[in-house]
Scaffold this motif. Sequence first.
Motif, PDB file in Angstrom:
ATOM      1  N   ASP A 175       0.827  -1.199   0.000  1.00 22.04           N
ATOM      2  CA  ASP A 175       0.000   0.000   0.000  1.00 22.04           C
ATOM      3  C   ASP A 175       0.875   1.268   0.000  1.00 22.04           C
ATOM      4  O   ASP A 175       1.780   1.412   0.827  1.00 22.04           O
ATOM      5  N   GLU A 176       0.580   2.192  -0.912  1.00 23.97           N
ATOM      6  CA  GLU A 176       1.403   3.402  -1.027  1.00 23.97           C
ATOM      7  C   GLU A 176       1.292   4.306   0.198  1.00 23.97           C
ATOM      8  O   GLU A 176       2.250   4.992   0.561  1.00 23.97           O
ATOM      9  N   SER A 177       0.118   4.328   0.845  1.00 26.46           N
ATOM     10  CA  SER A 177       0.004   5.211   2.016  1.00 26.46           C
ATOM     11  C   SER A 177       0.769   4.622   3.206  1.00 26.46           C
ATOM     12  O   SER A 177       1.307   5.357   4.043  1.00 26.46           O
ATOM     13  N   VAL A 178       0.868   3.297   3.257  1.00 28.30           N
ATOM     14  CA  VAL A 178       1.708   2.666   4.278  1.00 28.30           C
ATOM     15  C   VAL A 178       3.163   3.063   4.035  1.00 28.30           C
ATOM     16  O   VAL A 178       3.898   3.426   4.959  1.00 28.30           O
ATOM     17  N   PHE A 179       3.559   3.028   2.762  1.00 32.46           N
ATOM     18  CA  PHE A 179       4.945   3.399   2.430  1.00 32.46           C
ATOM     19  C   PHE A 179       5.240   4.845   2.850  1.00 32.46           C
ATOM     20  O   PHE A 179       6.292   5.140   3.425  1.00 32.46           O
ATOM     21  N   ALA A 180       4.291   5.737   2.597  1.00 34.42           N
ATOM     22  CA  ALA A 180       4.481   7.140   2.998  1.00 34.42           C
ATOM     23  C   ALA A 180       4.614   7.247   4.521  1.00 34.42           C
ATOM     24  O   ALA A 180       5.459   7.994   5.034  1.00 34.42           O
ATOM     25  N   ASP A 181       3.805   6.489   5.254  1.00 34.43           N
ATOM     26  CA  ASP A 181       3.923   6.493   6.720  1.00 34.43           C
ATOM     27  C   ASP A 181       5.285   5.967   7.168  1.00 34.43           C
ATOM     28  O   ASP A 181       5.866   6.447   8.146  1.00 34.43           O
ATOM     29  N   GLU A 182       5.787   4.952   6.464  1.00 37.21           N
ATOM     30  CA  GLU A 182       7.100   4.396   6.830  1.00 37.21           C
ATOM     31  C   GLU A 182       8.211   5.420   6.626  1.00 37.21           C
ATOM     32  O   GLU A 182       9.129   5.529   7.454  1.00 37.21           O
ATOM     33  N   LEU A 183       8.135   6.160   5.515  1.00 35.55           N
ATOM     34  CA  LEU A 183       9.168   7.179   5.279  1.00 35.55           C
ATOM     35  C   LEU A 183       9.164   8.191   6.416  1.00 35.55           C
ATOM     36  O   LEU A 183      10.218   8.693   6.819  1.00 35.55           O
ATOM     37  N   ASP A 184       8.002   8.493   6.950  1.00 40.81           N
ATOM     38  CA  ASP A 184       7.907   9.436   8.056  1.00 40.81           C
ATOM     39  C   ASP A 184       8.343   8.795   9.380  1.00 40.81           C
ATOM     40  O   ASP A 184       9.266   9.263  10.040  1.00 40.81           O
ATOM     41  N   ARG A 185       7.703   7.708   9.751  1.00 44.56           N
ATOM     42  CA  ARG A 185       7.868   7.201  11.129  1.00 44.56           C
ATOM     43  C   ARG A 185       9.130   6.390  11.318  1.00 44.56           C
ATOM     44  O   ARG A 185       9.684   6.352  12.420  1.00 44.56           O
ATOM     45  N   ILE A 186       9.585   5.696  10.282  1.00 40.56           N
ATOM     46  CA  ILE A 186      10.801   4.894  10.416  1.00 40.56           C
ATOM     47  C   ILE A 186      12.012   5.676   9.923  1.00 40.56           C
ATOM     48  O   ILE A 186      13.030   5.775  10.614  1.00 40.56           O
ATOM     49  N   PHE A 187      11.910   6.259   8.716  1.00 38.20           N
ATOM     50  CA  PHE A 187      13.100   6.831   8.080  1.00 38.20           C
ATOM     51  C   PHE A 187      13.289   8.321   8.375  1.00 38.20           C
ATOM     52  O   PHE A 187      14.347   8.866   8.086  1.00 38.20           O
ATOM     53  N   THR A 188      12.291   8.991   8.931  1.00 38.41           N
ATOM     54  CA  THR A 188      12.468  10.393   9.324  1.00 38.41           C
ATOM     55  C   THR A 188      12.595  10.515  10.843  1.00 38.41           C
ATOM     56  O   THR A 188      13.473  11.204  11.344  1.00 38.41           O
ATOM     57  N   ARG A 189      11.750   9.792  11.562  1.00 36.94           N
ATOM     58  CA  ARG A 189      11.746   9.934  13.025  1.00 36.94           C
ATOM     59  C   ARG A 189      12.688   8.970  13.731  1.00 36.94           C
ATOM     60  O   ARG A 189      12.859   9.052  14.941  1.00 36.94           O
ATOM     61  N   GLY A 190      13.259   8.026  12.987  1.00 37.83           N
ATOM     62  CA  GLY A 190      14.124   7.034  13.626  1.00 37.83           C
ATOM     63  C   GLY A 190      15.571   7.153  13.168  1.00 37.83           C
ATOM     64  O   GLY A 190      15.894   7.924  12.260  1.00 37.83           O
ATOM     65  N   TRP A 191      16.425   6.373  13.812  1.00 43.21           N
ATOM     66  CA  TRP A 191      17.825   6.280  13.389  1.00 43.21           C
ATOM     67  C   TRP A 191      17.928   5.367  12.162  1.00 43.21           C
ATOM     68  O   TRP A 191      17.293   4.302  12.114  1.00 43.21           O
ATOM     69  N   VAL A 192      18.755   5.790  11.214  1.00 47.67           N
ATOM     70  CA  VAL A 192      18.941   5.046   9.965  1.00 47.67           C
ATOM     71  C   VAL A 192      20.441   4.965   9.699  1.00 47.67           C
ATOM     72  O   VAL A 192      21.166   5.953   9.868  1.00 47.67           O
ATOM     73  N   PHE A 193      20.913   3.804   9.275  1.00 48.78           N
ATOM     74  CA  PHE A 193      22.333   3.658   8.938  1.00 48.78           C
ATOM     75  C   PHE A 193      22.637   4.405   7.643  1.00 48.78           C
ATOM     76  O   PHE A 193      21.906   4.295   6.661  1.00 48.78           O
ATOM     77  N   VAL A 194      23.744   5.163   7.641  1.00 44.13           N
ATOM     78  CA  VAL A 194      24.123   5.944   6.454  1.00 44.13           C
ATOM     79  C   VAL A 194      25.369   5.366   5.774  1.00 44.13           C
ATOM     80  O   VAL A 194      25.409   5.207   4.554  1.00 44.13           O
ATOM     81  N   GLY A 195      26.406   5.072   6.534  1.00 44.35           N
ATOM     82  CA  GLY A 195      27.638   4.580   5.926  1.00 44.35           C
ATOM     83  C   GLY A 195      28.690   4.360   6.987  1.00 44.35           C
ATOM     84  O   GLY A 195      28.426   4.529   8.182  1.00 44.35           O
ATOM     85  N   HIS A 196      29.889   3.980   6.535  1.00 45.00           N
ATOM     86  CA  HIS A 196      30.992   3.763   7.469  1.00 45.00           C
ATOM     87  C   HIS A 196      32.008   4.881   7.273  1.00 45.00           C
ATOM     88  O   HIS A 196      32.304   5.251   6.132  1.00 45.00           O
ATOM     89  N   ASP A 197      32.535   5.382   8.378  1.00 41.75           N
ATOM     90  CA  ASP A 197      33.367   6.587   8.230  1.00 41.75           C
ATOM     91  C   ASP A 197      34.661   6.326   7.459  1.00 41.75           C
ATOM     92  O   ASP A 197      35.277   7.268   6.959  1.00 41.75           O
ATOM     93  N   SER A 198      35.054   5.066   7.312  1.00 41.08           N
ATOM     94  CA  SER A 198      36.234   4.757   6.489  1.00 41.08           C
ATOM     95  C   SER A 198      35.994   5.042   5.010  1.00 41.08           C
ATOM     96  O   SER A 198      36.936   5.142   4.231  1.00 41.08           O
ATOM     97  N   GLU A 199      34.738   5.164   4.612  1.00 38.18           N
ATOM     98  CA  GLU A 199      34.441   5.491   3.213  1.00 38.18           C
ATOM     99  C   GLU A 199      34.858   6.911   2.878  1.00 38.18           C
ATOM    100  O   GLU A 199      35.002   7.258   1.703  1.00 38.18           O
ATOM    101  N   VAL A 200      34.943   7.741   3.902  1.00 37.27           N
ATOM    102  CA  VAL A 200      35.385   9.127   3.715  1.00 37.27           C
ATOM    103  C   VAL A 200      36.583   9.349   4.643  1.00 37.27           C
ATOM    104  O   VAL A 200      36.576  10.194   5.523  1.00 37.27           O
TER     105      VAL A 200
END
Lengths: 423, 168
Positions: free
Chosen positions: A20-45
Motif C-alpha cells: 500500500d502506497e500510504s503505508v509506504f508514505a507512513d514508513e518514510l515518516d515514522r521509520i526513516f524520518t523519526r528514527g535512526w537510519v544507517f548511512v555509511g561507514h566513516d572509512s568510506e570518507v
Amino acid sequence: MTNYGDLVGGDRVHASLYADESVFADELDRIFTRGWVFVGHDSEVAEAGQWVTRRIGREPVIMTRDRDGSVHVLANRCSHRGTALCWEHRGRATSFQCNYHAWTFGLDGSLRAVPYPAGFEKDRVSLGLDRPAQVDSYRGFVFANLDGSAGPLAAHLGRGGVDMIDRLCDLSPTGTIHLAPNWIGHQVHSNWKMWPESDNDGYHLNWVHASMVSSAPDTYYQETVLGGETGNQSLAVDWGDGHVELDFRPSYRRELAWLGVTRERVASYCDALVAARGAEAANRSLWDGPPHGLIFPNLFLGELNLAIIEPTSASTMVHWHTAVQLDGVDEAFNRRILRQSEAAMGPAAFIVPDDAATAERMQLAVDGVQPGWASAADPRGWIDMSRGLGRERTEPDGRKAALISDETTNRGFWRQYRTVMSR
Amino acid sequence: MSAAVSEAERRELEAFLFLEARLADTSRYAEWEALVTDDMSYWVPAGPVQPGADPAAGLSYINDNRARLATRIRQLQTGKRHAQTPVSRLARSLSNIEVLAATDGEYTLCATQVVYEVATQASARLQLWPGRVTYRLRRAEDGSLRMAAKTVELVTAGEPLPNLAFLL
Ligand code: FES
Ligand SMILES: [Fe+2]
C-alpha cells in the motif's frame, strides 16, 4: 489513518503492509524520518573532502569528511533551487558548488559564496544545506536521524546493535575495519521489508538455496543452518528494538569455519589477533566469527558483508552491499573476503539472486491486497509468522531465542515496526 | 589497432562467437561449458574499468576462475536455481566484432553485445543488458577454438541491476 496495531499481530501480519502506497508514505515518516537510519561507514570518507551519496528513506544525502576530521551528513540538494550537488556515487571535493547558479557550500554544509551578491538580501547562515538533526556513530558506523526526535543513538542500538558491531570489529587486530572500494546495488521488485525478513530467516535455506547447497556443498551453511528441524544448535535471536540475529556460534564445529580455512592458512592473521587481544579473547573471536543480523531498520550485517536496504517505492527497493575489510591484516586475507562476498551477494551471486526471485514472487502475490481486508467480515490477506512461538525462551542475557528455523527474528522485526509505526 | 587475419580465419572466429552466443541464449549449459578452456576466466566488472585494472582489487558482479565457473554451471543445472527457474527467455545481438590481436593460435576480439531478457522467474519484465565484450580465444591441440576469457563491461555497470543469473 491506518491503525498499525490492527495490521501487525504477534504471530501474523497483513499483506497490505507490503503493497500500500500510504503505508509506504507512513514508513518514510515514522521509520526513516523519526528514527535512526544507517548511512555509511566513516572509512568510506577517510580523508578530508571525500564524499559518498546515500538515501535516508527517500532523502538524498552526502556523507563527507571535514578538514577538522568530523563527518557530516548533508542533504544533497542545493538550498537555492534544489539541484543535486553530487550526482555520482562518490568523489572528492574542497567544497560543493551547484552547477545551476554556482552557489558554493562548505564541507560542513554552510553557504560560503553566492555569485552577484548585490541582489541577495537574506542571511547566508539561514541558507546552509538541510541536514539531519542528529548524526552519530559507533565504531565507525554512521547513523542519522532526520527529525531529531529519536533519542540518543546508544539507546537505539541497544545491547544487540552494540554486540553485533563489536563482534564484527573485534575480528580485526586493530579493532577497526574499512570497506571494499565499491558497493553493488541489487534492484528488486519487492517491498523493502522482505529483506530484513529474508536476510534473517533461518527457515528458508533448505528450499530457496537448495541449488547452492548441492552445487557448493562445502560451505559453513552445512553445519549452521541445514539439517533437520533440530539438527543444529544455531539460534534465531530477537535482541529487542528490532535488532535480530541468526546466531551460528553454537553450531560451529571448528575455529575459522566462517572463513572456510584452517588456522595454518591464515597464521599471521591469527597471531596478530592474539597479540592484540590476548589468546582467550582472540580464540573466542576465531571460533565465533562475524554476526549475521539486522540493525533496525536498514543495516544487514551479513557475516563479512554489509548491506543497506534502500526503499524506493512500496513495491521496489535496492539491496546495496559491500564487503568488510579488516585493518591490520595482509592483502591476501582481505581479498579472500572479497571473493567470498562475490559468491554470496549481489545480482549474479550464488545465494542472494534466489532470495530476490522469491521476494519478487511474494510481491506478485501481495500487490493487490487492501488494508481494509484485514478487518472485513470475511478477512483476507493475513500471512502467518507463528513458527516456534511456543518454544521461544528468554536467555539469561535477556535475548529471546529459539531454533534457527523459528520465526523469532521476523517477529522481532515486526514488533519494533508496530511500535514505531504506532507513534 | 586490429590484427591481420585471413578472411577464412575471421569467419571462423566470428562463427565461434555466434555459437557461444546461441548456446548462452538457449541455456545449453553443458555445450557452452565445452567451449571453454581449463583456465577460463569470466569477468563482469561492477563499474567502469580503467585500463590495466586488477579484477581482484574490488567487488565484481562476476569474477569467476574456472572452478567457480564450474560451480555456477552446476548450480544452474540443479534445476532448483530459482533465479533461473524457468530460464530467462533470451536473445542477444552481437556486432562491431574486431580482431584486436592474433598470435600463435591465440586471439583477442571485442564486440558490442545487447542481451534482451524476459525474466520469466517472477516479474516477467523485459530487461536490456547492453555492453562491450572482450574475448580471448585459443586453439586447442586439435586446432579447434576455445574461449579462455570473456569480459563483459555492461554500460549499466555500477548502477543497481536486477538478477543476472543467466550466462551473459
Ligand atoms: S539551484 Fe543551486 S545555485 Fe541555484
Ligand atoms: Fe536467503
